[in-house]
Each structure stands twice: as C-alpha cells, then as structure tokens.
Design a protein around this motif. Structure first.
Motif, PDB file in Angstrom:
ATOM      1  N   ASN A 111      17.267  31.483  44.476  1.00 32.74           N
ATOM      2  CA  ASN A 111      16.883  30.164  44.969  1.00 32.74           C
ATOM      3  C   ASN A 111      17.418  29.084  44.031  1.00 32.74           C
ATOM      4  O   ASN A 111      16.924  28.921  42.904  1.00 32.74           O
ATOM      5  CB  ASN A 111      15.358  30.053  45.067  1.00 32.74           C
ATOM      6  CG  ASN A 111      14.795  30.947  46.156  1.00 32.74           C
ATOM      7  OD1 ASN A 111      14.635  30.542  47.294  1.00 32.74           O
ATOM      8  ND2 ASN A 111      14.508  32.197  45.794  1.00 32.74           N
ATOM      9  N   ILE A 112      18.425  28.361  44.490  1.00 29.91           N
ATOM     10  CA  ILE A 112      19.129  27.396  43.646  1.00 29.91           C
ATOM     11  C   ILE A 112      18.193  26.320  43.114  1.00 29.91           C
ATOM     12  O   ILE A 112      18.247  25.965  41.935  1.00 29.91           O
ATOM     13  CB  ILE A 112      20.294  26.748  44.429  1.00 29.91           C
ATOM     14  CG1 ILE A 112      21.339  27.801  44.777  1.00 29.91           C
ATOM     15  CG2 ILE A 112      20.923  25.620  43.620  1.00 29.91           C
ATOM     16  CD1 ILE A 112      22.473  27.295  45.636  1.00 29.91           C
ATOM     17  N   LYS A 186      14.108  29.147  34.693  1.00 27.47           N
ATOM     18  CA  LYS A 186      15.525  29.356  34.479  1.00 27.47           C
ATOM     19  C   LYS A 186      15.965  28.684  33.181  1.00 27.47           C
ATOM     20  O   LYS A 186      15.394  27.682  32.751  1.00 27.47           O
ATOM     21  CB  LYS A 186      16.323  28.742  35.636  1.00 27.47           C
ATOM     22  CG  LYS A 186      16.190  29.447  36.966  1.00 27.47           C
ATOM     23  CD  LYS A 186      16.979  28.699  38.026  1.00 27.47           C
ATOM     24  CE  LYS A 186      16.913  29.422  39.376  1.00 27.47           C
ATOM     25  NZ  LYS A 186      17.566  28.625  40.441  1.00 27.47           N
ATOM     26  N   ARG A 187      17.008  29.226  32.603  1.00 30.77           N
ATOM     27  CA  ARG A 187      17.570  28.653  31.388  1.00 30.77           C
ATOM     28  C   ARG A 187      17.969  27.187  31.606  1.00 30.77           C
ATOM     29  O   ARG A 187      17.718  26.335  30.752  1.00 30.77           O
ATOM     30  CB  ARG A 187      18.796  29.464  30.961  1.00 30.77           C
ATOM     31  CG  ARG A 187      19.535  28.878  29.761  1.00 30.77           C
ATOM     32  CD  ARG A 187      20.782  29.681  29.412  1.00 30.77           C
ATOM     33  NE  ARG A 187      21.466  29.090  28.268  1.00 30.77           N
ATOM     34  CZ  ARG A 187      21.174  29.368  27.004  1.00 30.77           C
ATOM     35  NH1 ARG A 187      20.226  30.219  26.722  1.00 30.77           N
ATOM     36  NH2 ARG A 187      21.840  28.783  26.015  1.00 30.77           N
ATOM     37  N   GLU A 188      18.581  26.910  32.778  1.00 33.63           N
ATOM     38  CA  GLU A 188      19.057  25.557  33.042  1.00 33.63           C
ATOM     39  C   GLU A 188      17.928  24.535  32.971  1.00 33.63           C
ATOM     40  O   GLU A 188      18.103  23.420  32.457  1.00 33.63           O
ATOM     41  CB  GLU A 188      19.723  25.491  34.427  1.00 33.63           C
ATOM     42  CG  GLU A 188      20.982  26.329  34.572  1.00 33.63           C
ATOM     43  CD  GLU A 188      20.690  27.788  34.903  1.00 33.63           C
ATOM     44  OE1 GLU A 188      21.651  28.543  35.140  1.00 33.63           O
ATOM     45  OE2 GLU A 188      19.509  28.170  34.934  1.00 33.63           O
ATOM     46  N   LEU A 189      16.765  24.892  33.484  1.00 36.49           N
ATOM     47  CA  LEU A 189      15.624  23.987  33.428  1.00 36.49           C
ATOM     48  C   LEU A 189      15.056  23.938  32.011  1.00 36.49           C
ATOM     49  O   LEU A 189      14.714  22.860  31.510  1.00 36.49           O
ATOM     50  CB  LEU A 189      14.533  24.436  34.405  1.00 36.49           C
ATOM     51  CG  LEU A 189      13.234  23.626  34.357  1.00 36.49           C
ATOM     52  CD1 LEU A 189      13.501  22.152  34.625  1.00 36.49           C
ATOM     53  CD2 LEU A 189      12.219  24.169  35.346  1.00 36.49           C
ATOM     54  N   ALA A 190      14.964  25.087  31.368  1.00 38.90           N
ATOM     55  CA  ALA A 190      14.416  25.129  30.010  1.00 38.90           C
ATOM     56  C   ALA A 190      15.200  24.217  29.076  1.00 38.90           C
ATOM     57  O   ALA A 190      14.618  23.534  28.224  1.00 38.90           O
ATOM     58  CB  ALA A 190      14.422  26.559  29.486  1.00 38.90           C
ATOM     59  N   LEU A 191      16.505  24.181  29.240  1.00 37.63           N
ATOM     60  CA  LEU A 191      17.330  23.326  28.394  1.00 37.63           C
ATOM     61  C   LEU A 191      17.009  21.844  28.589  1.00 37.63           C
ATOM     62  O   LEU A 191      17.259  21.020  27.699  1.00 37.63           O
ATOM     63  CB  LEU A 191      18.813  23.579  28.677  1.00 37.63           C
ATOM     64  CG  LEU A 191      19.355  24.932  28.198  1.00 37.63           C
ATOM     65  CD1 LEU A 191      20.763  25.169  28.732  1.00 37.63           C
ATOM     66  CD2 LEU A 191      19.337  25.020  26.675  1.00 37.63           C
ATOM     67  N   LYS A 192      16.425  21.510  29.745  1.00 37.14           N
ATOM     68  CA  LYS A 192      16.101  20.114  30.031  1.00 37.14           C
ATOM     69  C   LYS A 192      14.674  19.728  29.667  1.00 37.14           C
ATOM     70  O   LYS A 192      14.395  18.557  29.412  1.00 37.14           O
ATOM     71  CB  LYS A 192      16.337  19.828  31.526  1.00 37.14           C
ATOM     72  CG  LYS A 192      17.798  19.915  31.937  1.00 37.14           C
ATOM     73  CD  LYS A 192      17.982  19.570  33.408  1.00 37.14           C
ATOM     74  CE  LYS A 192      19.454  19.611  33.793  1.00 37.14           C
ATOM     75  NZ  LYS A 192      19.673  19.236  35.222  1.00 37.14           N
ATOM     76  N   VAL A 193      13.762  20.699  29.638  1.00 33.51           N
ATOM     77  CA  VAL A 193      12.342  20.352  29.431  1.00 33.51           C
ATOM     78  C   VAL A 193      11.784  20.834  28.088  1.00 33.51           C
ATOM     79  O   VAL A 193      10.653  20.503  27.730  1.00 33.51           O
ATOM     80  CB  VAL A 193      11.471  20.912  30.571  1.00 33.51           C
ATOM     81  CG1 VAL A 193      11.929  20.358  31.911  1.00 33.51           C
ATOM     82  CG2 VAL A 193      11.477  22.444  30.589  1.00 33.51           C
ATOM     83  N   VAL A 194      12.564  21.628  27.370  1.00 34.14           N
ATOM     84  CA  VAL A 194      12.129  22.133  26.069  1.00 34.14           C
ATOM     85  C   VAL A 194      12.852  21.336  24.977  1.00 34.14           C
ATOM     86  O   VAL A 194      14.053  21.086  25.101  1.00 34.14           O
ATOM     87  CB  VAL A 194      12.437  23.636  25.936  1.00 34.14           C
ATOM     88  CG1 VAL A 194      12.068  24.154  24.549  1.00 34.14           C
ATOM     89  CG2 VAL A 194      11.696  24.428  27.016  1.00 34.14           C
ATOM     90  N   ALA A 216      13.509  16.631  36.505  1.00 37.48           N
ATOM     91  CA  ALA A 216      14.793  17.304  36.314  1.00 37.48           C
ATOM     92  C   ALA A 216      15.402  17.783  37.627  1.00 37.48           C
ATOM     93  O   ALA A 216      16.539  18.279  37.642  1.00 37.48           O
ATOM     94  CB  ALA A 216      14.620  18.490  35.369  1.00 37.48           C
ATOM     95  N   GLY A 217      14.672  17.650  38.737  1.00 39.71           N
ATOM     96  CA  GLY A 217      15.190  18.013  40.046  1.00 39.71           C
ATOM     97  C   GLY A 217      14.989  19.460  40.438  1.00 39.71           C
ATOM     98  O   GLY A 217      15.683  19.968  41.334  1.00 39.71           O
ATOM     99  N   TYR A 218      14.018  20.136  39.825  1.00 42.51           N
ATOM    100  CA  TYR A 218      13.751  21.537  40.145  1.00 42.51           C
ATOM    101  C   TYR A 218      12.396  21.703  40.826  1.00 42.51           C
ATOM    102  O   TYR A 218      11.496  20.875  40.658  1.00 42.51           O
ATOM    103  CB  TYR A 218      13.781  22.387  38.868  1.00 42.51           C
ATOM    104  CG  TYR A 218      15.168  22.625  38.330  1.00 42.51           C
ATOM    105  CD1 TYR A 218      15.883  23.763  38.667  1.00 42.51           C
ATOM    106  CD2 TYR A 218      15.770  21.694  37.477  1.00 42.51           C
ATOM    107  CE1 TYR A 218      17.153  23.988  38.171  1.00 42.51           C
ATOM    108  CE2 TYR A 218      17.055  21.907  36.979  1.00 42.51           C
ATOM    109  CZ  TYR A 218      17.738  23.052  37.324  1.00 42.51           C
ATOM    110  OH  TYR A 218      18.997  23.263  36.838  1.00 42.51           O
ATOM    111  N   GLU A 219      12.268  22.787  41.572  1.00 48.54           N
ATOM    112  CA  GLU A 219      11.025  23.082  42.287  1.00 48.54           C
ATOM    113  C   GLU A 219      10.285  24.238  41.617  1.00 48.54           C
ATOM    114  O   GLU A 219      10.882  25.073  40.932  1.00 48.54           O
ATOM    115  CB  GLU A 219      11.337  23.438  43.746  1.00 48.54           C
ATOM    116  CG  GLU A 219      11.969  22.281  44.516  1.00 48.54           C
ATOM    117  CD  GLU A 219      12.428  22.670  45.915  1.00 48.54           C
ATOM    118  OE1 GLU A 219      12.739  21.754  46.700  1.00 48.54           O
ATOM    119  OE2 GLU A 219      12.479  23.896  46.211  1.00 48.54           O
ATOM    120  N   THR A 220       8.973  24.259  41.852  1.00 49.55           N
ATOM    121  CA  THR A 220       8.106  25.285  41.284  1.00 49.55           C
ATOM    122  C   THR A 220       7.458  26.083  42.400  1.00 49.55           C
ATOM    123  O   THR A 220       7.035  25.509  43.410  1.00 49.55           O
ATOM    124  CB  THR A 220       7.017  24.636  40.404  1.00 49.55           C
ATOM    125  OG1 THR A 220       7.642  23.904  39.347  1.00 49.55           O
ATOM    126  CG2 THR A 220       6.095  25.684  39.809  1.00 49.55           C
TER     127      THR A 220
END
Length: 309
Positions: A111-112, A186-194, A216-220
C-alpha cells in the motif's frame, strides 16, 4: 530488514517474553533493538547477561530516563542508521501472534500511501481492545467527551465516533492514529517524523505521531489480520502516581502546542484530571506522597505559554 524497537524500564521478564514471541512468530529478517531507559533495578544488567551474545538483539543503555519518545528515538535512529526498511515500535509487554509482524510488513509494502499499520490488540483474556484505534484527530471536544468521565454524557456520540465503536474490528480500517503499544512504520515515513517530540515524557505520543504522519502525507491503518496481545500495561506498572502526573503534563502540552488551545479551553480538562488525582489520593499513599509534585508540575505546564514552562 525490520528494526524492532523495545523500550525496557524495569521489565526484564516482559522484555524477555516479548523477544521470545518475536523469535517464535516472525519469519522476516529482523533485528531487535532493546533500549533500556536507565532502569534502576538492574534489569539492563540481566538483559546483557541473557542477550549480549545474540546476533539478533542489540542492547542499548541510556544513562538518563528522558521518557517514552526519547527512549524510542535512540532505538529507531539506530535502526534507520543500520538501513532498516521498516520500524516496529513495541512495548515490552506485547505478545506477538503467529505471522503478525510479517503481515504488517506485507501490508505496508502493498500500500503506497500507508505509512503506519498496527495489529488488532487483544487483552489478556483474548478480548479485542476497543480503544486501540482512533478515527479522528484528537481535539478539545474529543479530549473532554472521549477520554474523561464526561464520556458517559454521550455528547454527540463523540466517544463512539472517536474509537470507531460502530465499525468492524475484523476489517482493515483507515484510522487517524493507533495506540503506541505496538505499530510498524515504513522507513520513508520514519525519516520524516523521527525524532519523535521528546517534550512528552509519557503519553500523547500517538496523537502527535498521527498529526506528523498526516502532515507528511501518509495514512495509518488498523490491520486485524495481524494480532498481538497487550498484557494490561505491565510496561508502565512501576511508575504509579507518576503515570497520571505525566499524562496531565503531556496532555496540557499537546493541547497548547498542537491544538493551539487557550488556557480557558484546556482548563476543564485540567480540572477533571486534578479531581481524578485527588480521588486517587484518598485510596493510594503513592498519590498522596506525590501530590505536591503533581501540583507543581501540572500548574507550571498549565500557566506556561507553550505547555512546557
């Protein structure tokens, strides 16, 4: 590789049990990062004795306990440094069911737009936790009528809407945020919120992460095909009255910093929590002994301009 971050604070038995269930149920390539939050009971030494030679476990000791977010930041940042593609943040008192971690990874990979996914959370009796997923952003009204005793007023069905009690617990659900006891990102989100906001020592981290993920434009998602049992908050059993003190302080900070709420709007929540603290003082010596600390800490936060003081 999945980086699995477990925060330990005087919970050697629970942490060991959690590691055991990961090893027994996860087939994906993973590495476990156990961060000890300056436990004063010697549990980190016991963990070193047990796991220091194990290739799948890395033990990291923090000299100072700066709270939940700060402790997890240590582990998550190390996992990202090691190139982990997925980050699983786990309480020490979580038992993973067969395939749960693998399924969370597979769901995120397929899921992108999905950035975070969490398993269906069960209690020690095998019953589904009804308050493990939140469907709307937590505002002042949700604070009052979903998370305090005012929920009994059933004001505009805020409580039911907030926790999605009219929605299936067997189906995949898009939510605003999950409880912090167990979730994968995902790593991509972690890089933005951590790193996570370390101004909350304990509690409200999930609310802040929900806002950060949305920004960040991601869904949960709540993902029931993966299941885990939460052992009744054993990971926080050793902090007694401090739990409520930290809840109130973090709550004030969240409302002031992230909701931009005035003192007037925060005041009813603060008063309800204070009455709860006083009620517990009547029954519990620990609360009585820490009443002065509660008054000082919470009042300082409430009177500050940003919820920090």
């Amino acid at each position: 590789m999945i980086g699995i971050v477990i925060l330990n604070y005087m919970t050697y038995e629970e942490t060991s049990n959690c590691i055991g269930t990961i090893r027994a149920t996860c087939k994906s390539f993973y590495r476990i990062y156990v961060v000890d939050n300056a436990s004063p009971d010697g549990s980190f030494g016991r963990l070193l004795d047990t796991y220091s030679s194990d290739a799948d476990v890395e033990l990291i000791g923090s000299k100072v306990n700066k709270g939940y977010s700060a402790g997890n930041n240590i582990g998550v940042l190390k996992a990202l440094e090691d190139g982990c593609t997925h980050i699983l943040v786990s309480n020490s008192d979580i038992i993973y069911h067969e395939g749960a971690i693998d399924r969370l990874k597979q769901f995120l990979d397929g899921n992108i737009k999905a950035g975070i996914a969490g398993p269906r959370i069960l209690d020690e009796n095998g019953e589904v936790s009804e308050i493990s997923r939140i469907f709307v952003k937590t505002g002042i009204m949700e604070k009052l009528f979903a998370t305090t005793r005012l929920r009994s007023l059933n004001y505009r069905n805020i409580y039911r809407t907030y926790y999605g009690l009219d929605k299936s617990f067997d189906e995949i659900q898009k939510v605003y945020h999950l409880v912090g006891c167990c979730f994968m990102m995902k790593r991509e989100l972690a890089l933005k919120v951590v790193p996570f906001d370390e101004n909350t020592f304990l509690y409200e981290e999930e609310l802040i992460l929900g806002i950060a993920a949305e920004t960040a434009g991601y869904e949960t998602y709540s993902y029931p095909p993966a299941e885990a049992t939460h052992l009744n908050e054993r990971s926080s059993r050793n902090i007694g009255a401090y739990a409520l003190i930290h809840l109130v302080c973090s709550e004030i900070y969240y409302c002031r910093r992230y909701l931009k709420a005035s003192r007037l709007k925060v005041f009813p929540i603060y008063m309800i929590r204070s009455m709860l603290y006083l009620e517990r003082c009547l029954k519990n010596r620990s609360y009585r002994m820490n009443l002065g600390k509660y008054i000082r800490e919470s009042a300082r936060r409430f009177m500050s301009s940003d919820g920090l003081g």
